[in-house]
Scaffold this motif. Structure first.
Motif, PDB file in Angstrom:
ATOM      1  N   ASN A 184      38.046  -5.207  10.490  1.00 45.11           N
ATOM      2  CA  ASN A 184      38.226  -4.894   8.932  1.00 45.11           C
ATOM      3  C   ASN A 184      37.543  -5.935   8.119  1.00 45.11           C
ATOM      4  OD1 ASN A 184      39.713  -3.112  10.280  1.00 45.11           O
ATOM      5  ND2 ASN A 184      40.895  -2.709   8.605  1.00 45.11           N
ATOM      6  N   SER A 230      39.383  -2.709   3.164  1.00 41.60           N
ATOM      7  CA  SER A 230      40.406  -1.426   3.436  1.00 41.60           C
ATOM      8  C   SER A 230      39.653  -0.300   3.815  1.00 41.60           C
ATOM      9  CB  SER A 230      41.230  -1.632   2.413  1.00 41.60           C
ATOM     10  OG  SER A 230      40.697  -0.938   1.214  1.00 41.60           O
ATOM     11  N   THR A 231      38.310  -0.334   3.438  1.00 41.58           N
ATOM     12  CA  THR A 231      37.147   0.844   3.595  1.00 41.58           C
ATOM     13  C   THR A 231      36.165   0.207   4.410  1.00 41.58           C
ATOM     14  OG1 THR A 231      36.103   0.370   1.735  1.00 41.58           O
ATOM     15  CG2 THR A 231      38.079   1.906   1.484  1.00 41.58           C
ATOM     16  N   LYS A 279      37.527   9.216  13.476  1.00 46.40           N
ATOM     17  CA  LYS A 279      39.022   9.031  13.116  1.00 46.40           C
ATOM     18  C   LYS A 279      39.720   9.645  14.272  1.00 46.40           C
ATOM     19  CE  LYS A 279      38.157   9.868   8.266  1.00 46.40           C
ATOM     20  NZ  LYS A 279      38.559  10.840   6.998  1.00 46.40           N
ATOM     21  N   ASP A 326      42.712  11.008  14.678  1.00 48.29           N
ATOM     22  CA  ASP A 326      43.266  12.250  14.562  1.00 48.29           C
ATOM     23  C   ASP A 326      42.098  13.507  14.118  1.00 48.29           C
ATOM     24  OD1 ASP A 326      42.537  11.604  11.895  1.00 48.29           O
ATOM     25  OD2 ASP A 326      44.593  12.233  11.079  1.00 48.29           O
ATOM     26  N   GLU A 327      40.839  13.401  14.415  1.00 47.91           N
ATOM     27  CA  GLU A 327      39.745  14.306  14.140  1.00 47.91           C
ATOM     28  C   GLU A 327      38.934  14.425  15.384  1.00 47.91           C
ATOM     29  OE1 GLU A 327      37.912  13.816  10.429  1.00 47.91           O
ATOM     30  OE2 GLU A 327      39.732  13.619   9.234  1.00 47.91           O
ATOM     31  N   ALA A 385      37.495   5.709   5.132  1.00 42.95           N
ATOM     32  CA  ALA A 385      38.656   6.362   4.608  1.00 42.95           C
ATOM     33  C   ALA A 385      39.836   5.103   4.513  1.00 42.95           C
ATOM     34  CB  ALA A 385      39.312   7.442   5.300  1.00 42.95           C
ATOM     35  N   THR A 388      42.610   3.846   7.804  1.00 47.27           N
ATOM     36  CA  THR A 388      42.529   4.709   8.482  1.00 47.27           C
ATOM     37  C   THR A 388      42.206   4.317   9.944  1.00 47.27           C
ATOM     38  OG1 THR A 388      41.889   6.376   6.915  1.00 47.27           O
ATOM     39  CG2 THR A 388      41.344   7.112   9.075  1.00 47.27           C
ATOM     40  N   ASN A 389      42.981   4.825  11.019  1.00 42.21           N
ATOM     41  CA  ASN A 389      42.447   4.260  12.298  1.00 42.21           C
ATOM     42  C   ASN A 389      41.300   4.821  12.863  1.00 42.21           C
ATOM     43  OD1 ASN A 389      44.540   2.335  12.730  1.00 42.21           O
ATOM     44  ND2 ASN A 389      46.074   4.047  13.036  1.00 42.21           N
ATOM     45  N   TYR A 390      40.026   4.168  13.646  1.00 40.52           N
ATOM     46  CA  TYR A 390      39.424   4.731  14.015  1.00 40.52           C
ATOM     47  C   TYR A 390      39.071   4.525  15.464  1.00 40.52           C
ATOM     48  CZ  TYR A 390      37.353   5.939   9.355  1.00 40.52           C
ATOM     49  OH  TYR A 390      37.200   6.315   8.190  1.00 40.52           O
TER      50      TYR A 390
END
Length: 108
Positions: free
Chosen positions: A27, A30-31, A58, A60-61, A82, A85-87
């Motif tokens: 990171n 945060s984005t 992502k 969860d996607e 996002a 968010t975990n990727y």
């Protein structure tokens, strides 16, 4: 009797069996993420590597974002992601004829 010759040149290279090595991401905010990697080992290139492809998803996607870049690059910044968010990040190398195997997911 007239004889004509036609020479056709083709790139018969296949995609790299090996993805780029040492794929990491961290990171920068945060984005935003900075992704770095090492080239595919020469003995596994299977032709001229024209570039690399980053796959970003992502956790969860299902939808995956892809980014293509030239072979001289060894890092890339992804912005406007996002917040917190975990990727899953994967990479592959590509030649003129095809795209190689993906690396394992790097989770960040």
């Amino acid at each position: 009797l007239m004889v004509k010759f036609l020479t056709i040149f083709t790139d018969i290279s296949t995609a790299s069996a090996s993805p780029p090595e040492n794929v990491t991401a961290y990171n920068t905010s945060s984005t935003s993420l900075e992704i770095t990697w090492s080239t595919v080992p020469k003995d596994l290139e299977n032709g001229s590597i024209l570039g690399y492809r980053i796959y970003l998803r992502k956790i969860d996607e299902i939808e995956t974002i892809t980014v293509n870049m030239c072979s001289e690059m060894s890092s890339f910044s992804l912005n406007n992601l996002a917040v917190f968010t975990n990727y899953c990040i994967q990479m592959s190398a590509f030649t003129m004829s095809s795209i190689g195997n993906r690396s394992d997911c790097f989770f960040c």
